[in-house]
Design an enzyme around this catalytic site. Sequence first.
Site, short mmCIF file in Angstrom:
data_model
loop_
_atom_site.label_atom_id
_atom_site.label_comp_id
_atom_site.label_asym_id
_atom_site.label_seq_id
_atom_site.Cartn_x
_atom_site.Cartn_y
_atom_site.Cartn_z
N LYS A 136 17.73 -3.45 5.60
CA LYS A 136 18.01 -2.49 6.82
C LYS A 136 19.41 -2.58 7.37
CE LYS A 136 13.24 -2.33 8.48
NZ LYS A 136 12.20 -2.51 9.81
N LYS A 219 9.59 2.26 -2.46
CA LYS A 219 8.49 2.09 -1.79
C LYS A 219 8.30 3.50 -0.94
CE LYS A 219 8.61 -0.32 2.29
NZ LYS A 219 8.74 -1.21 3.40
N LYS A 222 8.04 5.63 5.81
CA LYS A 222 8.21 6.90 6.79
C LYS A 222 9.91 7.11 7.08
CE LYS A 222 7.06 3.27 10.15
NZ LYS A 222 5.89 2.95 10.83
P1 TYM Z 1 5.30 -2.09 9.01
O1 TYM Z 1 5.19 -1.41 10.26
O2 TYM Z 1 6.72 -1.65 8.17
O3 TYM Z 1 4.24 -1.72 8.05
C1 TYM Z 1 3.08 -2.07 8.51
C2 TYM Z 1 1.97 -2.47 7.50
O4 TYM Z 1 1.77 -1.38 6.28
C3 TYM Z 1 2.40 -1.92 5.34
N1 TYM Z 1 3.09 -0.76 4.29
C4 TYM Z 1 2.99 -0.56 3.06
N2 TYM Z 1 1.89 -1.24 2.16
C5 TYM Z 1 1.71 -0.59 0.97
N3 TYM Z 1 2.70 0.24 0.43
C6 TYM Z 1 3.80 0.77 1.24
N4 TYM Z 1 4.41 1.78 0.71
C7 TYM Z 1 3.81 0.23 2.51
N5 TYM Z 1 4.57 0.78 3.72
C8 TYM Z 1 4.11 -0.26 4.77
C9 TYM Z 1 3.30 -3.16 5.58
O5 TYM Z 1 3.25 -4.21 4.48
C10 TYM Z 1 2.59 -3.75 6.64
O6 TYM Z 1 1.30 -4.51 6.47
N6 TYM Z 1 6.97 -6.60 10.09
C11 TYM Z 1 5.90 -5.79 10.29
C12 TYM Z 1 5.08 -5.53 11.20
C13 TYM Z 1 4.61 -7.00 11.92
C14 TYM Z 1 3.47 -7.49 11.46
C15 TYM Z 1 3.78 -8.82 12.46
C16 TYM Z 1 2.80 -7.88 10.29
C17 TYM Z 1 5.19 -7.39 12.91
N7 TYM Z 1 4.44 -8.66 13.42
C18 TYM Z 1 2.62 -10.10 12.09
C19 TYM Z 1 1.91 -8.72 10.29
C20 TYM Z 1 1.87 -9.76 11.06
C21 TYM Z 1 6.14 -4.54 9.83
O7 TYM Z 1 7.28 -4.02 10.01
O8 TYM Z 1 5.28 -3.58 9.06
#
Ligand code: TYM
Length: 359
Positions: A136, A219, A222
């Site tokens: 990032k 990957k 969005k």
């Molecule tokens: P975020 O908002 O980027 O994504 C949310 C969830 O979606 C999953 N994900 C995917 N899984 C499979 N293929 C993809 N292309 C894909 N894109 C996104 C992510 O793995 C995630 O599970 N840091 C985290 C948010 C967070 C969090 C937490 C998660 C904050 N605190 C505590 C678990 C526990 C994040 O940015 O996810």
Amino acid sequence: MTDTAANPDANSAIKPATRPNANFTPRVFSGIQPSGGLTLGNYLGALKRFAEMQGEAYQTVYCMVDLHAITVWQNPADLRKNTRELCAGFIASGIDPEQSILINQSQVPEHAQLAWIFNCVARMGWMQRMTQFKDKAGKNTQNVSLGLFAYPALMAADILIYHATHVPVGEDQKQHLELTRDVAIKFNHDYGVDFFPITEPVIEGAATRVMSLRDGSKKMSKSDPSDMSRINLTDDADAIAQKIRKAKTDPDPLPETLDGLADRPEARNLVNIYAALADMTAEAVVAEYAGQQFGAFKPALADLAVARLSPISTEMARLMNDQAEIDRILSRGAERAREITAPILKKTYDIVGMVPPVV
Ligand code: TYM
């Protein structure tokens, strides 16, 4: 105080978890950033799994992580809208706000309070190894926010403020969950307690890493500039069908076994998506379509995707018409969440040595 508590900075080698979480209530926590737009990756890697984990085996807590979202600039009006839309996305994907606790992070202040403690537990070297930060920040490491660097400590706090034992996520969050375990182990070790569980990542299913429809090495995200690279949960049936029809593939037919897809990342991605949407294994999908061209497979996948995703987008739109109801759900969720988080924070402060207020 134990001997090890006397100089925790000397404890550079973190020992692996040796203790199962038998003393903790089985509890699931996971979160998604309200940074605008949910993709098929979020659905298959996270939301669908969140809904499936509801039930008797676990108490489930799901979170819109608005404090994480502002680690990069968010327009305030958009952030509010995206948080409510994400809440609608959770519910439309099958998360029941009665059965699960559904919250936005900023309404439960103990997340940020525990994060500060964890900023003082986590080491600079651990944070510098985080590949998501490197991706990032890119070449811009001096100019990104301090919050973006400290992001994984807040994530550890999200999880551990509930003493969560299981965290369902997509593959890309694995390193952050390893750091969460390291934070818990170091805290327990430094203070000579057995207070935080060593959380288990739950990275399961056929689509833990959904790839871009335009490039099988990237990957699905969005933030990809091309809308054709992803399926959004708000896409209508025509858009879904068109994106799948135009998805990059190769000229070969589907093979007899999964081994035949080893060097065909785009083809493998479509098979994984099909498997996850149909609740099948990738092996079973390949067995069913062996020898067929993508000209036949893609329409079947498009029909399946439309059948599974259209009801979600319709329901999201319906829920978004009643924002007051969404806000009520989030307030109620925060109230229920704080019954868990307030005592855990209080105990943490006590362990750390903070003088409590007189009541
Ligand atoms: P975020 O908002 O980027 O994504 C949310 C969830 O979606 C999953 N994900 C995917 N899984 C499979 N293929 C993809 N292309 C894909 N894109 C996104 C992510 O793995 C995630 O599970 N840091 C985290 C948010 C967070 C969090 C937490 C998660 C904050 N605190 C505590 C678990 C526990 C994040 O940015 O996810």
